[in-house]
Design a protein around this motif. Structure first.
Motif, PDB file in Angstrom:
ATOM      1  N   PRO A   1      42.298  48.590  78.198  1.00 22.44           N
ATOM      2  CA  PRO A   1      41.401  49.665  77.766  1.00 22.44           C
ATOM      3  C   PRO A   1      42.085  51.021  77.705  1.00 22.44           C
ATOM      4  O   PRO A   1      41.671  51.895  76.927  1.00 22.44           O
ATOM      5  CB  PRO A   1      40.294  49.650  78.828  1.00 22.44           C
ATOM      6  CG  PRO A   1      40.326  48.270  79.378  1.00 22.44           C
ATOM      7  CD  PRO A   1      41.768  47.857  79.357  1.00 22.44           C
TER       8      PRO A   1
ATOM      9  N   SER B   1      35.660  41.185  81.043  1.00 22.28           N
ATOM     10  CA  SER B   1      36.382  41.407  79.789  1.00 22.28           C
ATOM     11  C   SER B   1      37.354  42.563  80.006  1.00 22.28           C
ATOM     12  O   SER B   1      37.130  43.677  79.537  1.00 22.28           O
ATOM     13  CB  SER B   1      35.407  41.728  78.654  1.00 22.28           C
ATOM     14  OG  SER B   1      34.553  42.799  79.025  1.00 22.28           O
TER      15      SER B   1
ATOM     16  N   ARG C   1      41.065  44.574  75.541  1.00 23.66           N
ATOM     17  CA  ARG C   1      40.446  44.915  74.264  1.00 23.66           C
ATOM     18  C   ARG C   1      41.163  44.176  73.131  1.00 23.66           C
ATOM     19  O   ARG C   1      42.382  44.024  73.151  1.00 23.66           O
ATOM     20  CB  ARG C   1      40.503  46.426  74.013  1.00 23.66           C
ATOM     21  CG  ARG C   1      39.766  47.245  75.053  1.00 23.66           C
ATOM     22  CD  ARG C   1      38.269  46.964  75.050  1.00 23.66           C
ATOM     23  NE  ARG C   1      37.572  47.724  76.100  1.00 23.66           N
ATOM     24  CZ  ARG C   1      37.254  47.211  77.283  1.00 23.66           C
ATOM     25  NH1 ARG C   1      37.584  45.951  77.578  1.00 23.66           N
ATOM     26  NH2 ARG C   1      36.618  47.947  78.166  1.00 23.66           N
TER      27      ARG C   1
ATOM     28  N   CYS D   1      35.693  43.745  73.060  1.00 23.61           N
ATOM     29  CA  CYS D   1      36.250  43.382  74.365  1.00 23.61           C
ATOM     30  C   CYS D   1      36.880  41.997  74.293  1.00 23.61           C
ATOM     31  O   CYS D   1      36.621  41.223  73.374  1.00 23.61           O
ATOM     32  CB  CYS D   1      35.158  43.426  75.431  1.00 23.61           C
ATOM     33  SG  CYS D   1      34.490  45.080  75.723  1.00 23.61           S
TER      34      CYS D   1
ATOM     35  N   ARG E   1      31.704  41.285  71.936  1.00 27.09           N
ATOM     36  CA  ARG E   1      32.537  40.077  71.882  1.00 27.09           C
ATOM     37  C   ARG E   1      31.725  38.793  71.949  1.00 27.09           C
ATOM     38  O   ARG E   1      32.209  37.715  71.602  1.00 27.09           O
ATOM     39  CB  ARG E   1      33.534  40.094  73.045  1.00 27.09           C
ATOM     40  CG  ARG E   1      32.831  39.977  74.410  1.00 27.09           C
ATOM     41  CD  ARG E   1      33.783  40.213  75.564  1.00 27.09           C
ATOM     42  NE  ARG E   1      33.055  40.287  76.820  1.00 27.09           N
ATOM     43  CZ  ARG E   1      32.907  39.255  77.660  1.00 27.09           C
ATOM     44  NH1 ARG E   1      33.440  38.086  77.377  1.00 27.09           N
ATOM     45  NH2 ARG E   1      32.233  39.415  78.786  1.00 27.09           N
TER      46      ARG E   1
END
Length: 208
Positions: free
Chosen positions: A152, A180, A183, A171, A109
């Protein structure tokens, strides 16, 4: 005054060391990028997997482009932590390039997939790979259908599929935040069948 001079010297030395390390890491990343692109160029011509450097445990498998946001990166095989340091990568849980199913690509990310925050539904994503059965470079255009921010544990979007699909995963939130917890998923479906990359290139030139 002597302790002060020692302290100043130590601060200067630490600063110089950090600067040198940053320059080394930047140069290393740039060199890795050059080697990865060279390896992909060889794969695109011959179809044989090419390691970007002799001790690499990965190799380029595709080229990922998103025209509207100017995105263009080489995809590596196997989204392990080591591989993801050098580029976006294919998850082993997804389908292989060119095969029926959901192709799953992951990226960090803070770097490789940071530009995904600019994506919108309806955007076009182009994936290029070497088809070993047809012995040619092929490509497929996908259309972004949905963009989701999930936990997640929410993996329903990554379940095996019989139809063709593309999922990009990173993320969330984007950027240097230390945490993070979520997702970011980009879900896309084919805009049409795959085609020869050479045929597509000639068609694009004819339109110019």
């Amino acid at each position: 005054m002597k302790p002060l001079r020692i302290l100043v010297a130590m601060i200067l030395f630490a600063g110089a060391s950090l600067t040198a390390r940053a320059m080394y890491l930047d140069a290393k990343a740039n060199l890795a990028g050059v080697l990865i692109h060279r390896a992909w160029a060889k794969t695109a011509k011959t179809g044989a997997p090419q390691a970007p450097w002799p001790w690499a445990d990965t190799h380029p498998v595709a080229r990922l482009r998103i025209p509207r946001i100017g995105y263009d990166e080489i995809v590596l095989e196997g989204a392990t932590p080591r591989t993801l340091a050098f580029g976006p990568a294919r998850l082993f849980s997804g389908a292989n390039l060119g095969e029926p199913g959901n192709v799953e690509l992951a990226g960090h990310r803070t770097s490789w997939f940071r530009p995904l925050e600019a994506l919108d539904a309806g955007d076009q994503i182009e994936v290029q790979w070497f088809d070993t059965r047809r012995h040619e470079l092929r490509e497929r255009t996908y259309t972004v259908n949905d963009i989701r921010i999930v936990s997640p544990e929410e993996v329903t979007s990554l379940a095996p599929r019989s139809d063709n699909a593309l999922t990009l995963i990173t993320c969330y939130p984007f950027g240097p935040s230390p945490r993070s917890p979520q997702r970011f998923l980009v879900l896309a479906s084919p805009a049409g069948p795959s085609r020869s990359a050479e045929t597509s290139r000639l068609a694009n030139r004819a339109q110019l």
